[in-house]
Structures are given as C-alpha cells and as structure tokens.
Design an enzyme around this catalytic site. Sequence first.
Site, PDB file in Angstrom:
ATOM      1  N   ARG A 180       0.836  -1.222   0.000  1.00  0.00           N
ATOM      2  CA  ARG A 180       0.000   0.000   0.000  1.00  0.00           C
ATOM      3  C   ARG A 180       0.865   1.265   0.000  1.00  0.00           C
ATOM      4  O   ARG A 180       0.430   2.329  -0.430  1.00  0.00           O
ATOM      5  CB  ARG A 180      -0.985  -0.030   1.181  1.00  0.00           C
ATOM      6  CG  ARG A 180      -1.885   1.179   1.256  1.00  0.00           C
ATOM      7  CD  ARG A 180      -3.217   0.925   1.955  1.00  0.00           C
ATOM      8  NE  ARG A 180      -3.123   0.139   3.147  1.00  0.00           N
ATOM      9  CZ  ARG A 180      -2.691   0.578   4.351  1.00  0.00           C
ATOM     10  NH1 ARG A 180      -2.326   1.825   4.503  1.00  0.00           N
ATOM     11  NH2 ARG A 180      -2.652  -0.228   5.388  1.00  0.00           N
ATOM     12  N   TYR A 185     -16.872  13.066 -16.063  1.00  0.00           N
ATOM     13  CA  TYR A 185     -17.203  11.713 -15.654  1.00  0.00           C
ATOM     14  C   TYR A 185     -18.295  11.773 -14.580  1.00  0.00           C
ATOM     15  O   TYR A 185     -18.164  12.499 -13.593  1.00  0.00           O
ATOM     16  CB  TYR A 185     -15.943  11.017 -15.132  1.00  0.00           C
ATOM     17  CG  TYR A 185     -16.184   9.563 -14.870  1.00  0.00           C
ATOM     18  CD1 TYR A 185     -16.388   8.682 -15.924  1.00  0.00           C
ATOM     19  CD2 TYR A 185     -16.244   9.076 -13.577  1.00  0.00           C
ATOM     20  CE1 TYR A 185     -16.641   7.348 -15.687  1.00  0.00           C
ATOM     21  CE2 TYR A 185     -16.495   7.733 -13.335  1.00  0.00           C
ATOM     22  CZ  TYR A 185     -16.697   6.874 -14.403  1.00  0.00           C
ATOM     23  OH  TYR A 185     -16.950   5.550 -14.171  1.00  0.00           O
ATOM     24  N   ASP A 242      -8.279  15.822 -16.161  1.00  0.00           N
ATOM     25  CA  ASP A 242      -8.540  14.409 -16.430  1.00  0.00           C
ATOM     26  C   ASP A 242      -8.330  14.199 -17.928  1.00  0.00           C
ATOM     27  O   ASP A 242      -9.105  14.664 -18.755  1.00  0.00           O
ATOM     28  CB  ASP A 242      -9.965  14.050 -16.003  1.00  0.00           C
ATOM     29  CG  ASP A 242     -10.279  12.561 -16.171  1.00  0.00           C
ATOM     30  OD1 ASP A 242      -9.660  11.919 -17.039  1.00  0.00           O
ATOM     31  OD2 ASP A 242     -11.164  12.059 -15.454  1.00  0.00           O
ATOM     32  N   LYS A 298      -8.810   2.640 -19.026  1.00  0.00           N
ATOM     33  CA  LYS A 298      -9.254   2.909 -20.380  1.00  0.00           C
ATOM     34  C   LYS A 298      -8.103   2.699 -21.372  1.00  0.00           C
ATOM     35  O   LYS A 298      -7.550   1.621 -21.422  1.00  0.00           O
ATOM     36  CB  LYS A 298      -9.845   4.319 -20.442  1.00  0.00           C
ATOM     37  CG  LYS A 298     -10.826   4.628 -19.286  1.00  0.00           C
ATOM     38  CD  LYS A 298     -12.078   3.770 -19.314  1.00  0.00           C
ATOM     39  CE  LYS A 298     -12.933   3.912 -18.047  1.00  0.00           C
ATOM     40  NZ  LYS A 298     -13.347   5.262 -17.722  1.00  0.00           N
TER      41      LYS A 298
HETATM   42  C1  LIG Z   1     -13.714   5.889 -16.511  1.00  0.00           C
HETATM   43  C2  LIG Z   1     -13.356   7.271 -16.219  1.00  0.00           C
HETATM   44  C3  LIG Z   1     -13.061   7.683 -14.906  1.00  0.00           C
HETATM   45  C4  LIG Z   1     -13.155   6.731 -13.740  1.00  0.00           C
HETATM   46  O1  LIG Z   1     -12.232   5.710 -13.853  1.00  0.00           O
HETATM   47  P1  LIG Z   1     -12.420   4.240 -13.182  1.00  0.00           P
HETATM   48  O2  LIG Z   1     -11.147   3.576 -13.520  1.00  0.00           O
HETATM   49  O3  LIG Z   1     -13.638   3.635 -13.820  1.00  0.00           O
HETATM   50  O4  LIG Z   1     -12.618   4.468 -11.729  1.00  0.00           O
HETATM   51  C5  LIG Z   1     -12.686   8.990 -14.704  1.00  0.00           C
HETATM   52  N1  LIG Z   1     -12.618   9.857 -15.729  1.00  0.00           N
HETATM   53  C6  LIG Z   1     -12.911   9.514 -16.996  1.00  0.00           C
HETATM   54  C7  LIG Z   1     -12.813  10.514 -18.077  1.00  0.00           C
HETATM   55  C8  LIG Z   1     -13.296   8.203 -17.285  1.00  0.00           C
HETATM   56  O5  LIG Z   1     -13.605   7.865 -18.542  1.00  0.00           O
END
Ligand SMILES: *Cc1c(COP(=O)(O)O)cnc(C)c1O
Length: 399
Positions: free
Chosen positions: A59, A112, A184, A209
Amino acid sequence: MPDKPGPATLALHAGEPPRQVGAPVTPPPQLASSFFTHPAAIGFSANDLAEDAPHFYTRWGNPTLDILERKLAALEGGEAAICFASGMAAVSALILGRLSAGDHLVLSDVCYAGVAELAHDILPRHGITATLVDSADPAAVAAALQPNTRLVHVETPANPILKLTDIAAVAAIAREGGAELSVDSTIATPLGTQPLELGADYVVHSLTKYISGHGDALGGAVIGRAERMEALRKQSLIHFGGALAPFNAWLTLRGLETLAPRMALHESNARRLEAFLAAHPKVRSVLWPGSPRHPQHALAQRQMRNFSGLLAFSLRSGSAEAATRLAERLKVISYAVSLGKTKSLLFYIPTEDLLRSSFRLEGAQEAAYRDWAGEGVFRVSVGLEDAEDLIADLAQALD
Ligand SMILES: *Cc1c(COP(=O)(O)O)cnc(C)c1O
C-alpha cells in the site's frame, strides 16, 4: 535511451529497471504485500516515509508500481506519478487530499458522472463546496473562482459528449486566482495531449481505459510535481488505501507497450466511423474532436496530437428504441460501458437520466447540454477491428 525519446519509445522503455545480464527483459509482477525489512530501515507510520526508503508494504509502494509510476511520469513530462486502484480512487484521493473544509472546487459541468456525483453528494458533507461550470468557456471559469478556490478540475475531452477545455487558457486563469488545475486526460491519453506542458498542475488518468487498453484491469493515476505527489502518497494513497494491485499494474504495463500503435488505429477507425455516421439520415449529430464538424475542432488541433477513438452521436428521434435495437442487433460492437478497449463498445446515455442523476444542471448549462446531446448520446469507443466491419455492423443495426 535517446536524449528526447518519442512517446512510443517512452511507453516501451521509460522507467524500466537497469539492464543487467541475466535479468528478465520483461520484469515480472511483484505479487507481494510485504517485503523483508529491518528496524533501522523504515518507520511504521506513513509520516515517516522517506523518499529513499526500501519497499515495506505494497500500500506504500511496490517495485511493479514503481515502474508504472516512472513510465507514466515520463509519458506526461511530469516529475512523479502515483497509481491508484481505479480512476475514481485517483480523482477522489486528489480532491479530498488537497481540499479541506471551507475550500472551494471549480469543476467542468460535463465530466465523468462519478466525479459530478462526488462533488454534489460527498464533498458538501466534508465542508467543501463546488461550482460546476462550462469549462469550454474560460470566462465562465474565471467568474466561478472564489478567494477560497483551491482547485479547478476539468476533463478534456469530456465523457460522454467530447466537449473540450482550453487547458492553457484555464491554467492561466487558475494560476491568476491562486488555484491549482487538474486535468482528467483519460480520453486524450499522453499520446494526444500533454496537460502539464500546457500549465496544469496535475494530470489524472483512469488507467482502466486507453492506457491499459484491453479492458481487463481497473487503475488510476495522478501525475505532477514530486513534492505534491509525495504528500498525496502519504495522505491519500496510504490512508484512503486505494492502492493499485501489482498484477493490475503489470497488465497496465503490458498494455502500455502498444499504446502508440493502438492510439493511431483507434484514431483512424474513429475517423472512418465519424464520416459514416455524419452521412447517415437518422443521425442528428456526431461528435469527435478530430472532425472539422466538431464545434471545437480548431482547439482540438491546437491541443491534441491524436484525436483518440471515442465518439458520440445522437439520433433525430426514437433514441431509446434504437438503443434496445442496437443492444440486440450489434454483432461486432459490444453493447457495454467503459471505453478505450481493443474491442469496440457502444452505450446509450439518455439525457434526462444523466441530467437528473449526475450533472443536475439548470438554465443555460442545461440548455447547452441538451443542445450537444439531444435525447441522449450513443457513446462509441471505436476499437481496433477492421473499420469496414464496424461500419457494416452499425449500418445493419441502425436500419
Ligand atoms: C472511466 C473514467 C473515470 C473513472 O475511472 P475508473 O477507472 O472507472 O474508476 C474517470 N474519468 C474519466 C474521463 C473516465 O472515462
């Protein structure tokens, strides 16, 4: 490594352990929760963690995560990175780690859904207020800043309607207002956009992703200045505990090896699908930043070197029935959530639901969302299949 390696080279080679005769060319995942230690080596509290401390407990840190963190920092041109168990773990660790009761957050009004719900439902319970603004309009961001605004968080391109934010413009506004900017960049990927170079303080990714790319592992990361990342590790990673599993880090490293060729193919397939959809009589609009039809294409050209593989389209009418038909009839594309995977994914997001449950916009902001999204958007994560097969699949299901 060359002096200025390109992103494909970095994705393959940055952050790897030193080359030694007899060492594996592919470092194996270090599936261990703890490491041999010594009373003199490290303190028991996170507050005692020194930068050069040996591994201790996963961790805190782990050799496989170290490689991934160094690689992500190199790809984003940042000093350091921290990985988390998911994208949401990364965003919430950053926001809750940086903001305290009495602080204010400015957030993109299209982002998101989980982040929007965090801002609406969780942050107020901790005394943190948030203003959701149309961050595509830098003046709106400037107007939303308050003396207690500590952080501006934007998502570009934004999920699900691919709206863009001018990072350089918003970074200047945030700095002027004494706030930090986090971006993001999940959909853009480090191949498309370099938010730190444009003035952002933090880049956030859902590794789930495009970066891992195969839809088999959750993960998240924050990249930024070393001293900020050190504080984030001690306060948010170790204590909130959303650490990335070493095996998922290893899957992500494996996915990163092909990030550059995957993104090139995601982009070229998205270009073909966007052109097909734009000419389809049932389609009301299609949004993909790489197309001159996208209302912010000029900004996309300035800010993105790869336009990624996510597009959204809306229909003239009958969207809910069409969603059912697509779910039943698509044979190549999968009707499923998520994005950035090798295989193509499609999912329908009804405007009423998203406005009511997640974004909760009113007035001009609500009208702007309805204008972009119509009755609802069909979000397509264009995968790596043959473009003709994807087009034929959509054509038969839409007719
Ligand atoms: C999927 C996504 C998230 C969240 O990510 P997880 O791995 O599902 O927790 C945050 N921002 C964007 C733009 C996303 O597509």
